[in-house]
Each structure stands twice: as structure tokens, then as C-alpha cells.
Design an enzyme around this catalytic site. Sequence first.
Site, PDB file in Angstrom:
ATOM      1  N   TYR A 158      64.261 -10.337  13.167  1.00  0.00           N
ATOM      2  CA  TYR A 158      63.330  -9.436  13.858  1.00  0.00           C
ATOM      3  C   TYR A 158      62.669  -8.502  12.841  1.00  0.00           C
ATOM      4  O   TYR A 158      61.443  -8.345  12.830  1.00  0.00           O
ATOM      5  CB  TYR A 158      64.052  -8.627  14.947  1.00  0.00           C
ATOM      6  CG  TYR A 158      63.143  -7.613  15.604  1.00  0.00           C
ATOM      7  CD1 TYR A 158      62.067  -8.040  16.386  1.00  0.00           C
ATOM      8  CD2 TYR A 158      63.323  -6.244  15.425  1.00  0.00           C
ATOM      9  CE1 TYR A 158      61.191  -7.120  16.965  1.00  0.00           C
ATOM     10  CE2 TYR A 158      62.456  -5.324  16.002  1.00  0.00           C
ATOM     11  CZ  TYR A 158      61.397  -5.761  16.771  1.00  0.00           C
ATOM     12  OH  TYR A 158      60.535  -4.857  17.336  1.00  0.00           O
ATOM     13  N   LYS A 187      58.605  -8.177  11.751  1.00  0.00           N
ATOM     14  CA  LYS A 187      57.836  -6.934  11.850  1.00  0.00           C
ATOM     15  C   LYS A 187      57.351  -6.475  10.470  1.00  0.00           C
ATOM     16  O   LYS A 187      56.297  -5.876  10.334  1.00  0.00           O
ATOM     17  CB  LYS A 187      58.667  -5.849  12.549  1.00  0.00           C
ATOM     18  CG  LYS A 187      58.846  -6.137  14.040  1.00  0.00           C
ATOM     19  CD  LYS A 187      57.489  -6.244  14.749  1.00  0.00           C
ATOM     20  CE  LYS A 187      57.593  -6.365  16.243  1.00  0.00           C
ATOM     21  NZ  LYS A 187      56.269  -6.336  16.911  1.00  0.00           N
TER      22      LYS A 187
HETATM   23  C1  8X3 Z   1      61.941  -1.588  18.097  1.00  0.00           C
HETATM   24  C2  8X3 Z   1      62.594  -0.535  17.301  1.00  0.00           C
HETATM   25  O1  8X3 Z   1      64.587   0.175  15.901  1.00  0.00           O
HETATM   26  O2  8X3 Z   1      65.057  -1.025  17.946  1.00  0.00           O
HETATM   27  O3  8X3 Z   1      61.042  -2.342  17.389  1.00  0.00           O
HETATM   28  O4  8X3 Z   1      64.146  -2.187  16.060  1.00  0.00           O
HETATM   29  S1  8X3 Z   1      64.154  -0.939  16.789  1.00  0.00           S
END
Ligand code: 8X3
Length: 255
Positions: A156, A160
Site C-alpha cells: 500500500y 502511494k
Molecule cells: C491512509 C492513511 O496512515 O492509514 O492512506 O495509511 S494510513
Amino acid sequence: MNLKNKVALVTGASAGIGKAIATKFAEHCCNLIITARRVNLIDELSKELTAKYGVRVITIENDIRNFENVKIAFDSIPDELKKIDILVNNAGLARGLSTIQDGDINDWEEMIDTNMKGLLYISRLVLPIMVAKSSGMVINISSIAGRAAYPKGNVYCATKSAVRTISEAMAIDLNGTGVRVCNIDPGMVETEFSLVRFHGDSEKAENVYKQFTPLIGEDIADIALFVATRPGHVMIQDIMVTPTDQATAMVVNRK
Ligand code: 8X3
């Protein structure tokens, strides 16, 4: 810049940040193209926004992971709405929270295909329209997770981080075209995010936002509105926003 009679395309508009941005833009008289996998939810939102604000809203059921689907959906947009002024690349998800050595390949594929490839596919179709009219704005919703990896965030965080790099690359490649690019990195926002991450385990999801006040979708929508309404010579490139009780992805003051 005034949003009246402009057209914004918002991906992932069925809930959370995407829904809040679509709603905020409609309040400011912006016409909308909203996309999501759950078409019943965006159809409802479309009716509500049209009735309340008198804006034109079209909905597109779209799984952005497949370029052919994205292209067919894009081609179905009526010509008068194709002159997209603002593209909000919001669709994205976290699936699973486990070490990389225990990671689920299907979760990885879903995140990579949605967060990176889907964003690229939509952008590839919309950007030439903006370049041709020498104006437009792309708002990429990335995450604090893209700034530094955190335990079990691995893929993830990587997707990002890629969104962040794509935002930088867009600003470079679009320099001189009049098209602006903004990358927004939210921290913890209480949406369906954690429910999706934990495959529907609501207890686990609720625990993520306990004992402090998280952001809500409207907080990010306020920021997107501010970014989108700056004069044409102003490009806000990069924003990180967290709840006051969150310093980094892992440092959160729970009471
Ligand atoms: C969402 C924020 O910190 O849970 O993208 O990854 S976090």
C-alpha cells in the site's frame, strides 16, 4: 477560479473522500462526472446533487483496473461534458495489513492495479483534453503512507509513493501546458478505508479511529476546493494533512 459551469471528473465517488469532494464541488455549482464500482451509490448521489444544487451529474460504473473498460466508459461521456476542467484521481484502496513475507498476492494485485494503473489509465485519457485547451487541474489523492513505509503497510505504501512520484512527473511533463497538478497526502481519515483494508472486519476497522479525533472526508474536500479555486497562475503542488493527534503514520496520540 470559480467552479460554476466547470466540469470535474471524480473517481471513487461512492463514499468517503471522493463523495465529499463531489458534494463540495456540486455545492459550488460544478458539473460532475462521477465514477465508482458501486453504481447504485453514485446514482443516488447524482440524484441528490442534481436536486439540491441544479448541477449536471453523470455517473459511470467503472472498474478502473482494466484499460479497455476505462476507455469504453470514457468514450460514453457526452461531448459537452468531455471538456473536463478538474480531474480528481481519488479511487484507491488498502487491502490487507501483513508483513511482506506473509502478503496476499491478490491484495497486492488489487492495490497496484487500482492505485497506480487505474490512476494512470484515467489520466492518460483526460490529460490530452486539458493540454488541448491549455488549462485544467489534476488533484491526485495519495496518502501519508506514500511518504514513508510503516510496519505491514509495504505494498500500500509503495503504491502511494508511486502516486506521489506520478504527481511530480505530471507537474514536470505538463509544465508549459497550463495544466496544474496537486498531490494531497491525507493521514487518518475515517471512511470505509479501514473496513476495506480489513476485508470487512468492522471491529478492527473501528479500533483504528478510536481515542482520538480523525479527519473526515469533508476535511479533504475543503482542501480540494481551495486548491481548485486558486487563480490560474497559482499551482499548489503538494499538501500533507493529518488529524492534530497524528504526527506521522505511526505516531498517534490516543487518549
Ligand atoms: C491512509 C492513511 O496512515 O492509514 O492512506 O495509511 S494510513
